[in-house]
Design a protein around this motif. Sequence first.
Motif, PDB file in Angstrom:
ATOM      1  N   UNK A  57      41.126  38.015  39.492  1.00  0.00           N
ATOM      2  CA  UNK A  57      41.517  36.561  39.398  1.00  0.00           C
ATOM      3  C   UNK A  57      40.292  35.504  39.590  1.00  0.00           C
ATOM      4  N   UNK A  58      40.421  34.518  38.969  1.00  0.00           N
ATOM      5  CA  UNK A  58      39.425  33.301  39.112  1.00  0.00           C
ATOM      6  C   UNK A  58      39.806  32.395  40.163  1.00  0.00           C
ATOM      7  N   UNK A  59      41.378  32.157  40.549  1.00  0.00           N
ATOM      8  CA  UNK A  59      41.582  31.101  41.400  1.00  0.00           C
ATOM      9  C   UNK A  59      42.533  31.760  42.273  1.00  0.00           C
TER      10      UNK A  59
ATOM     11  N   UNK B 200      42.191  39.023  45.501  1.00  0.00           N
ATOM     12  CA  UNK B 200      40.572  39.043  45.719  1.00  0.00           C
ATOM     13  C   UNK B 200      40.119  37.987  44.620  1.00  0.00           C
ATOM     14  N   UNK B 201      40.665  36.853  44.501  1.00  0.00           N
ATOM     15  CA  UNK B 201      40.104  35.745  43.577  1.00  0.00           C
ATOM     16  C   UNK B 201      38.807  35.303  44.036  1.00  0.00           C
ATOM     17  N   UNK B 202      37.952  35.079  42.869  1.00  0.00           N
ATOM     18  CA  UNK B 202      36.642  34.568  43.208  1.00  0.00           C
ATOM     19  C   UNK B 202      36.488  33.348  42.282  1.00  0.00           C
ATOM     20  N   UNK B 203      36.583  32.364  42.786  1.00  0.00           N
ATOM     21  CA  UNK B 203      36.237  31.078  41.904  1.00  0.00           C
ATOM     22  C   UNK B 203      34.920  30.988  41.627  1.00  0.00           C
ATOM     23  N   UNK B 204      34.725  30.220  40.521  1.00  0.00           N
ATOM     24  CA  UNK B 204      33.206  29.884  40.108  1.00  0.00           C
ATOM     25  C   UNK B 204      32.397  29.029  40.886  1.00  0.00           C
ATOM     26  N   UNK B 205      31.059  29.020  40.864  1.00  0.00           N
ATOM     27  CA  UNK B 205      30.234  28.349  41.638  1.00  0.00           C
ATOM     28  C   UNK B 205      30.690  26.907  41.914  1.00  0.00           C
TER      29      UNK B 205
END
Length: 115
Positions: A5-7, A11-16
Amino acid sequence: MRKKPRFWGLHAEPSNGLRRWLGVLPFVLLVAIYLIGSHVRLSDNPDDKILPSLVQMASTLDRLAFSADPRTGDYVMFNDTIASLRRLLIGVGAAALVGLFLGTTVSETIAFPFT
């Protein structure tokens, strides 16, 4: 393999870009809350000194740090900083000496079970 997942998610990993924005967001909120609170207090009492405006802080910084005192010719902020650092060093030195003294005398008088 599942896509991370992005947000939201475990284990969410947002963009830079979002990561940087989320890192700056608390500071932006604190500054905004301060400015709003300062405006509210100064609208009720223009002589309030608890939450000064940015202009008042800048003028005070200029007066204390960059302008010499007319009576003594000293820079007030520099002298106050030196006095505070001196007190800090005296306090840390005294604490270190007391700790050293207690550490050496107590370790000789108490029988530790691990020695």
